[in-house]
Scaffold this motif. Structure first.
Motif, PDB file in Angstrom:
ATOM      1  N   ASP A  47       1.671  47.841  78.191  1.00  0.00           N
ATOM      2  CA  ASP A  47       1.021  46.533  78.399  1.00  0.00           C
ATOM      3  C   ASP A  47       1.752  45.762  79.480  1.00  0.00           C
ATOM      4  OD1 ASP A  47      -0.939  46.898  76.488  1.00  0.00           O
ATOM      5  OD2 ASP A  47      -0.043  45.554  75.004  1.00  0.00           O
TER       6      ASP A  47
ATOM      7  N   ASP B 197       4.871  53.014  69.267  1.00  0.00           N
ATOM      8  CA  ASP B 197       4.042  53.009  70.477  1.00  0.00           C
ATOM      9  C   ASP B 197       3.147  51.785  70.536  1.00  0.00           C
ATOM     10  OD1 ASP B 197       5.011  55.454  71.442  1.00  0.00           O
ATOM     11  OD2 ASP B 197       3.560  56.583  70.248  1.00  0.00           O
ATOM     12  N   THR B 198       2.831  51.236  69.374  1.00  0.00           N
ATOM     13  CA  THR B 198       1.957  50.071  69.262  1.00  0.00           C
ATOM     14  C   THR B 198       2.385  49.262  68.046  1.00  0.00           C
ATOM     15  OG1 THR B 198      -0.374  49.384  69.210  1.00  0.00           O
ATOM     16  CG2 THR B 198       0.212  51.293  67.894  1.00  0.00           C
TER      17      THR B 198
ATOM     18  N   THR C 279      -2.255  42.705  69.172  1.00  0.00           N
ATOM     19  CA  THR C 279      -1.670  44.042  69.144  1.00  0.00           C
ATOM     20  C   THR C 279      -1.095  44.346  70.511  1.00  0.00           C
ATOM     21  OG1 THR C 279      -3.274  44.745  67.477  1.00  0.00           O
ATOM     22  CG2 THR C 279      -2.140  46.477  68.674  1.00  0.00           C
TER      23      THR C 279
ATOM     24  N   GLY D  23       0.028  41.795  76.852  1.00  0.00           N
ATOM     25  CA  GLY D  23      -1.276  42.205  76.349  1.00  0.00           C
ATOM     26  C   GLY D  23      -2.003  40.978  75.837  1.00  0.00           C
TER      27      GLY D  23
ATOM     28  N   SER E 134       1.322  45.433  65.678  1.00  0.00           N
ATOM     29  CA  SER E 134       0.677  44.137  65.491  1.00  0.00           C
ATOM     30  C   SER E 134       1.758  43.070  65.523  1.00  0.00           C
ATOM     31  CB  SER E 134      -0.047  44.079  64.146  1.00  0.00           C
ATOM     32  OG  SER E 134      -1.131  44.968  64.141  1.00  0.00           O
TER      33      SER E 134
ATOM     34  N   HIS F 272       0.945  47.338  73.016  1.00  0.00           N
ATOM     35  CA  HIS F 272       1.056  48.779  73.234  1.00  0.00           C
ATOM     36  C   HIS F 272       2.060  49.038  74.353  1.00  0.00           C
ATOM     37  CE1 HIS F 272      -2.859  49.120  71.147  1.00  0.00           C
ATOM     38  NE2 HIS F 272      -3.180  48.069  71.859  1.00  0.00           N
ATOM     39  N   ILE F 273       2.764  50.154  74.265  1.00  0.00           N
ATOM     40  CA  ILE F 273       3.615  50.567  75.383  1.00  0.00           C
ATOM     41  C   ILE F 273       2.735  50.608  76.635  1.00  0.00           C
ATOM     42  CG2 ILE F 273       4.985  52.457  76.362  1.00  0.00           C
ATOM     43  CD1 ILE F 273       6.364  51.134  74.003  1.00  0.00           C
TER      44      ILE F 273
END
Length: 152
Positions: A145, A22-23, A140, A96, A25, A142-143
């Motif tokens: 973004d 889901d996220t 980072t 992002g 780096s 994230h889904i």
């Protein structure tokens, strides 16, 4: 023009299974954290640190072979929705806080036909297999973004 990050995946070892996240780096030295292909080898240029694919291209490939296979089987790191990936090396994309630079087309290899007969050919036209990129600025992701072309 903006799109949306719809999927994140990585693999810890060559030919290993893809892990959907889901996220994640993303770093200059390692690409998507924990992905074996993201690390820049000594003397390397990092041209394949992160791979991106459009969801509509995956859907078109699935229609061409009349199958329904999860996107991560393509072995791409990022799945993008509602956005046309530029087919020009050098273009920079902001997802992002992360900045990527397109380096080349992500050509589908023979391993795609091990997943499904005809998949390699279905991914060949018009960069349907996606794009490779190097990391310019880490962060980072994230889904959900936003993705957009970064004006330079």
């Amino acid at each position: 023009m903006t799109g949306r990050l719809a999927g994140i995946a990585r693999r810890a070892v060559p030919k290993g299974p893809m892990e959907v996240l889901d996220t994640a780096s993303v770093t200059l030295a390692g690409g998507v954290e924990g992905d074996v292909r993201g690390r820049i080898k000594p003397g390397g240029r990092g041209r394949r640190q992160v791979t991106l694919m459009e969801s509509r291209d995956w859907d078109a490939a699935m229609a061409a072979i009349d199958r329904d296979i999860p996107w991560q089987e393509r072995r791409a790191n990022l799945l993008i929705e509602d956005f046309d990936l530029p087919q020009s090396p050098g273009v920079r994309l902001r997802i992002g806080s992360v900045l990527l630079q397109i380096t080349m087309e992500c050509d589908p290899c023979h391993r795609m036909d091990a997943i499904a007969d005809g998949l390699q050919a279905a991914l060949r036209p018009d960069w349907r297999g996606g794009a490779c990129a190097r990391v310019i600025e880490g962060g980072t992701i994230h889904i959900g973004d936003t993705i957009r072309i970064e004006e330079s």
